[in-house]
Design a protein around this motif. Structure first.
Motif, PDB file in Angstrom:
ATOM      1  N   MET A  32       0.841  -1.187   0.000  1.00 25.33           N
ATOM      2  CA  MET A  32       0.000   0.000   0.000  1.00 25.33           C
ATOM      3  C   MET A  32       0.879   1.241   0.000  1.00 25.33           C
ATOM      4  O   MET A  32       2.006   1.215   0.515  1.00 25.33           O
ATOM      5  CB  MET A  32      -0.963   0.003   1.191  1.00 25.33           C
ATOM      6  N   TYR A  33       0.355   2.331  -0.584  1.00 22.65           N
ATOM      7  CA  TYR A  33       1.158   3.535  -0.810  1.00 22.65           C
ATOM      8  C   TYR A  33       0.330   4.782  -0.520  1.00 22.65           C
ATOM      9  O   TYR A  33      -0.880   4.787  -0.696  1.00 22.65           O
ATOM     10  CB  TYR A  33       1.600   3.615  -2.283  1.00 22.65           C
ATOM     11  N   TRP A  34       1.016   5.836  -0.122  1.00 20.30           N
ATOM     12  CA  TRP A  34       0.429   7.164  -0.079  1.00 20.30           C
ATOM     13  C   TRP A  34       1.245   8.084  -0.979  1.00 20.30           C
ATOM     14  O   TRP A  34       2.466   8.196  -0.834  1.00 20.30           O
ATOM     15  CB  TRP A  34       0.414   7.742   1.337  1.00 20.30           C
ATOM     16  N   TYR A  35       0.539   8.727  -1.925  1.00 20.00           N
ATOM     17  CA  TYR A  35       1.138   9.704  -2.819  1.00 20.00           C
ATOM     18  C   TYR A  35       0.484  11.060  -2.580  1.00 20.00           C
ATOM     19  O   TYR A  35      -0.667  11.146  -2.176  1.00 20.00           O
ATOM     20  CB  TYR A  35       0.896   9.331  -4.283  1.00 20.00           C
ATOM     21  N   SER A  87      -2.686  19.755  -0.728  1.00 18.34           N
ATOM     22  CA  SER A  87      -2.436  18.870  -1.852  1.00 18.34           C
ATOM     23  C   SER A  87      -3.621  17.925  -2.014  1.00 18.34           C
ATOM     24  O   SER A  87      -4.559  17.919  -1.225  1.00 18.34           O
ATOM     25  CB  SER A  87      -1.157  18.056  -1.596  1.00 18.34           C
ATOM     26  N   VAL A  88      -3.570  17.132  -3.071  1.00 20.46           N
ATOM     27  CA  VAL A  88      -4.489  16.005  -3.222  1.00 20.46           C
ATOM     28  C   VAL A  88      -3.702  14.741  -2.898  1.00 20.46           C
ATOM     29  O   VAL A  88      -2.626  14.509  -3.475  1.00 20.46           O
ATOM     30  CB  VAL A  88      -5.071  15.928  -4.637  1.00 20.46           C
ATOM     31  N   TYR A  89      -4.222  13.954  -1.988  1.00 14.61           N
ATOM     32  CA  TYR A  89      -3.539  12.750  -1.529  1.00 14.61           C
ATOM     33  C   TYR A  89      -4.227  11.514  -2.115  1.00 14.61           C
ATOM     34  O   TYR A  89      -5.447  11.378  -2.050  1.00 14.61           O
ATOM     35  CB  TYR A  89      -3.548  12.685   0.001  1.00 14.61           C
ATOM     36  N   PHE A  90      -3.417  10.644  -2.691  1.00 12.37           N
ATOM     37  CA  PHE A  90      -3.932   9.402  -3.254  1.00 12.37           C
ATOM     38  C   PHE A  90      -3.316   8.216  -2.527  1.00 12.37           C
ATOM     39  O   PHE A  90      -2.096   8.137  -2.353  1.00 12.37           O
ATOM     40  CB  PHE A  90      -3.594   9.288  -4.745  1.00 12.37           C
ATOM     41  N   CYS A  91      -4.165   7.308  -2.145  1.00 18.36           N
ATOM     42  CA  CYS A  91      -3.725   6.014  -1.650  1.00 18.36           C
ATOM     43  C   CYS A  91      -3.767   5.027  -2.811  1.00 18.36           C
ATOM     44  O   CYS A  91      -4.577   5.180  -3.740  1.00 18.36           O
ATOM     45  CB  CYS A  91      -4.657   5.553  -0.534  1.00 18.36           C
ATOM     46  N   ALA A  92      -2.902   4.044  -2.776  1.00 21.69           N
ATOM     47  CA  ALA A  92      -2.898   3.013  -3.814  1.00 21.69           C
ATOM     48  C   ALA A  92      -2.487   1.690  -3.190  1.00 21.69           C
ATOM     49  O   ALA A  92      -1.859   1.653  -2.123  1.00 21.69           O
ATOM     50  CB  ALA A  92      -1.949   3.369  -4.953  1.00 21.69           C
ATOM     51  N   SER A  93      -2.853   0.619  -3.859  1.00 22.24           N
ATOM     52  CA  SER A  93      -2.424  -0.705  -3.409  1.00 22.24           C
ATOM     53  C   SER A  93      -2.014  -1.535  -4.600  1.00 22.24           C
ATOM     54  O   SER A  93      -2.408  -1.255  -5.749  1.00 22.24           O
ATOM     55  CB  SER A  93      -3.548  -1.401  -2.627  1.00 22.24           C
TER      56      SER A  93
END
Lengths: 114, 109
Positions: A32-35, A87-93
């Protein structure tokens, strides 16, 4: 099957306030990631996790903390928000690390720090 | 660390024309190169990817080419349509992905 879900979608903070963004995925993904996404700067990796109980720093980790207590959840915390964190924060997996295939993104969370 | 440069930052084409977006990367160990499309207000979504053992890959109107020697790769969209208007991100990976800064593609009717 919701995929990757982020809450909240929008938030306005005052400088110095704290908050937590929650990311949940129902695909049983290990990674999992936070961008964060800023105009003209693409997507920059803040922190990531390679499995339950693990976290690692990305490209821009300062001012943020993360936790992965459960495999399906990845939390991003701001202890003392600053205007530069607007900012705009995106999570990803993803099922494996970044070079093994597709990242599945959440819908994004727009954060404004006044 | 890995650095990915993407050009141009904005691109306008007439409907039906082709569009090309180019990226260069710094880490010669990178072995995976995806392209993501982000429509206005939406999440990024993978549209095509290529691995370092392949020079070109096509999927209908989109194609990606990779030149490992020069460390650059490109996205080609043919017969552009209004729904192709979006921001496109390239990325490179040896481990975690590093994204380019994005290209705003506008397809003019």
């Amino acid at each position: 099957n919701a995929g990757v879900t982020q809450t909240p979608k929008f938030r306005v903070l005052k400088t110095g306030q704290s908050m937590t963004l929650l990311c949940a995925q129902d695909m049983n993904h290990e990674y999992m990631y936070w961008y964060r996404q800023d105009p003209g700067m693409g997507l920059r990796l803040i922190h990531y996790s390679v499995g339950e109980g693990t976290t690692a720093k990305g490209e821009v980790p300062d001012g943020y903390n993360v936790s992965r207590l459960k495999k399906q959840n990845f939390l991003l915390g701001l202890e003392s928000a600053a205007p530069s964190q607007t900012s705009v924060y995106f999570c990803a997996s993803s099922p494996g690390q970044g070079d093994t295939g597709e990242l599945f993104f959440g819908e994004g969370s727009r954060l404004t720090v006044l | 660390g890995e650095n990915v440069e993407q050009h141009p930052s904005t691109l306008s084409v007439q409907e039906g024309d082709s569009a090309v977006i180019k990226c260069t990367y710094s880490d010669s160990a990178s072995n995976y190169f995806p392209w993501y499309k982000q429509e206005l207000g939406k999440r990024p979504q993978l549209i095509i990817d290529i691995r370092s053992n392949v020079g070109e890959k096509k999927d209908q109107r989109i194609a990606v080419t990779l030149n490992k020697t020069a460390k650059h790769f490109s996205l080609h969209i043919t017969e552009t349509q209004p729904e192709d208007s979006a921001v496109y991100f390239c990325a490179a990976s040896w481990g975690q992905l590093t994204f380019g800064s994005g290209t705003q593609l506008t397809v003019l009717p």
